[in-house]
Design an enzyme around this catalytic site. Structure first.
Site, PDB file in Angstrom:
ATOM      1  CE  LYS A   1      -2.259   1.574   3.660  1.00 61.43           C
ATOM      2  NZ  LYS A   1      -3.273   1.769   4.741  1.00 61.43           N
TER       3      LYS A   1
ATOM      4  CB  SER B   1      -4.219   0.729  16.556  1.00 63.35           C
ATOM      5  OG  SER B   1      -4.296   0.530  15.166  1.00 63.35           O
TER       6      SER B   1
END
Length: 338
Positions: free
Chosen positions: A81, A306
């Site tokens: 990505k 995260s």
């Protein structure tokens, strides 16, 4: 029967739009797939080089490249990505803060099976990671969800977390009243939902923080006795949503050591040595596969830090690709070795 060599030489690359991703990336499929990705990472059947950055301070933004390969008992996937974070985009260009493009490849031969818009994919896989952490770290009966920050990520947080907990009440907190109103309108038919202060949101059973702040906004006093926090907003050096005492005193689970210490919620107190390895109880993959021996989630506050991992993106891309195959997606580029 032997395949025709001419047929073997042809392959097709699917072009996947943002609308395709939105229509075919269902949270019910995505959450367990993301959980499987974390398990593969912990079990050593995934490869994920460190996320690399190109910093563009003149544009208040950056680019990030995120490659990964992962293999589970049932499937394998690979890709990369290319994503940006430009906080000024909404005001200056009417564009999202985060955009991305993902190349999804066949691990057997390297052919790009799909090139897909990764903007929606990034939003949804981030929400799904929070859901996986919530499923393992929040109290089973959690029914209230607080969200601080009513931007685009807030929507996937509610969508994903409500898949794995019986969420009934939602408290949304943001400085922008228009954002709050849009969020409430989007979900008012499905939840008891209202605006509230940071403290009111933070006292819920589950809290997701999705802001870009560099000065902490959540303290231990704001939290309930058993609040689980998904700290999702810090994704670059200097960002911090939770006061240091929260991550130091809570049961702390991270997604990846290198990334979180560099650019996650803990990056600031880590750099100032206010916390160290002794304050990190586990990585999420350890929790998922049951290897987190030093991770007591039965009581007290829990935190999931995260940063977003490439394994999440590639796992999400697989869900999209499989769904598109089932739907007969036929917008193709044709490639040949001739």
């Amino acid at each position: 029967m032997t395949e025709d060599p001419a047929e073997q030489s042809l392959a097709e690359t699917t072009i996947v739009s943002s609308r395709d991703v939105e229509e075919h990336l269902e949270m019910a499929d995505l959450v367990p797939t993301i959980e499987a990705a974390f398990a593969a990472y912990e079990n050593g059947t995934a490869q994920m080089p460190p996320k690399s950055y190109i910093d563009l301070p003149q544009y208040n933004g950056d680019f990030r490249s995120m490659p990964a390969y992962l293999q589970t008992d049932d499937w394998q996937a690979a890709g990369i990505k290319w994503v940006n974070v430009h906080p000024d985009n909404p005001d200056q260009f009417a564009l999202p803060t985060v955009m991305g493009t993902l190349v999804y490849s066949d691990p057997r031969n390297g052919f790009p099976l799909a090139v897909m818009d990764a903007t929606k994919l990034t939003m949804k896989r981030t929400g799904a990671a929070a859901a996986v952490a919530t499923d393992h770290l929040a109290i089973p009966e959690a029914s209230t969800l607080g969200i601080i920050g009513a931007g685009v990520q807030s929507y996937s947080q509610l969508e994903a977390i409500s898949e794995i907990r019986p969420i009934e009440t939602v408290v949304i907190s943001d400085l922008d009243e228009d954002r709050i109103e849009r969020f409430i309108q989007a979900f008012e038919d499905d939840f008891e939902i209202r605006s509230g202060t940071v403290s009111e949101a933070a006292s819920c059973d589950v809290l997701s923080t999705v802001t870009p702040v560099e000065s902490p906004i959540v303290s231990m006093d704001d939290l309930g006795d058993h609040t689980h926090i998904n700290a999702m907003g810090a994704d670059a050096e200097g960002k911090q949503e939770l006061q240091t005492g929260v991550v130091r005193d809570a049961t702390l689970v991270i997604d990846d050591f290198e990334q979180t210490t560099h650019s996650g919620e803990i990056n600031v107190p880590w750099s100032t040595e206010e916390i160290d390895k002794r304050d990190i109880n586990a990585e999420l993959g350890e929790v998922v596969v049951g290897n987190a021996l030093d991770c007591d989630t039965a009581s007290g506050v829990t935190v999931f830090d995260s940063t977003g991992l490439a394994i999440q993106d590639i796992a999400a891309a697989r869900v999209v690709y499989q769904a598109l195959e089932g739907a007969g997606k036929d917008i193709k580029l044709t490639a040949s070795n001739q």
